[in-house]
Design a protein around this motif. Structure first.
Motif, PDB file in Angstrom:
ATOM      1  N   TYR A  70      -3.938   3.593  11.785  1.00 26.85           N
ATOM      2  CA  TYR A  70      -4.232   3.226  10.658  1.00 26.85           C
ATOM      3  C   TYR A  70      -4.168   1.491  10.510  1.00 26.85           C
ATOM      4  N   LYS A  85      -1.863 -10.476   2.081  1.00 27.48           N
ATOM      5  CA  LYS A  85      -3.273 -10.211   1.657  1.00 27.48           C
ATOM      6  C   LYS A  85      -3.390 -11.782   1.528  1.00 27.48           C
ATOM      7  N   GLU A  94      -4.676  -0.638  12.722  1.00 26.85           N
ATOM      8  CA  GLU A  94      -6.685  -1.185  13.610  1.00 26.85           C
ATOM      9  C   GLU A  94      -7.374  -0.849  12.670  1.00 26.85           C
ATOM     10  N   GLU A  95      -7.939   0.552  12.438  1.00 28.51           N
ATOM     11  CA  GLU A  95      -9.026   0.363  10.865  1.00 28.51           C
ATOM     12  C   GLU A  95      -8.844  -0.034  10.035  1.00 28.51           C
ATOM     13  N   ASN A  96      -7.852  -0.119   9.546  1.00 30.27           N
ATOM     14  CA  ASN A  96      -7.737  -1.129   8.875  1.00 30.27           C
ATOM     15  C   ASN A  96      -7.100  -2.419   8.071  1.00 30.27           C
ATOM     16  N   ASN A  97      -7.629  -3.013   9.739  1.00 29.83           N
ATOM     17  CA  ASN A  97      -7.946  -4.634   9.649  1.00 29.83           C
ATOM     18  C   ASN A  97      -6.467  -5.112   9.194  1.00 29.83           C
ATOM     19  N   LEU A  98      -5.093  -4.665   9.783  1.00 23.50           N
ATOM     20  CA  LEU A  98      -3.979  -4.956   9.191  1.00 23.50           C
ATOM     21  C   LEU A  98      -3.132  -5.525  10.469  1.00 23.50           C
ATOM     22  N   ILE A 143       0.976  -1.243   0.110  1.00 18.76           N
ATOM     23  CA  ILE A 143       0.078   0.173  -0.012  1.00 18.76           C
ATOM     24  C   ILE A 143       0.964   1.005  -0.070  1.00 18.76           C
TER      25      ILE A 143
END
Length: 112
Positions: free
Chosen positions: A43, A110, A45-49, A30
């Motif tokens: 960021y 991914k 945590e919010e994007n499930n990474l 990304i």
């Protein structure tokens, strides 16, 4: 017996080669524009990474991230970058400490 050992070796080699190629296909990068070191954890945590992240890069400095020690590895990455900036320019390093520095890319798995 020699044929059996040879066949076993070839099968093991084929499985290892397949795993190497499939692992490479799972990596995704990304590129980021508006992310800095102050909000990188939120960021992620919010994007499930959280369970997928492998590496974080800023300018020319990249750091591998261990999922088990996520916050500690990110703190070490930030400190390493700040030390690098301190060696280059004090004004830039002070600004980076106060406002944060830019995070250029995140590499994650991914396939997980």
């Amino acid at each position: 017996m020699k044929k059996l050992i040879t066949i076993f070796f070839l099968i093991s080699f084929a499985i290892n080669t397949y795993n190497a190629f499939t692992t490479e296909e799972c990596n995704q990068e990304i590129s980021l524009q508006n992310l800095n070191s102050k909000n990188i954890i939120s960021y992620i945590e919010e994007n499930n990474l959280t369970n997928k992240i492998m590496k974080i890069c800023s300018s020319s400095i990249c750091s591998d991230i261990n999922i088990q020690n996520l916050e500690q590895d990110i703190k070490e990455f930030i400190e390493r970058n700040l030390n690098y900036l301190r060696s280059k320019d004090t004004d830039t390093s002070l600004e980076a400490e106060l406002k944060g520095f830019r995070i250029d890319k995140i590499i994650f798995n991914k396939c997980l």
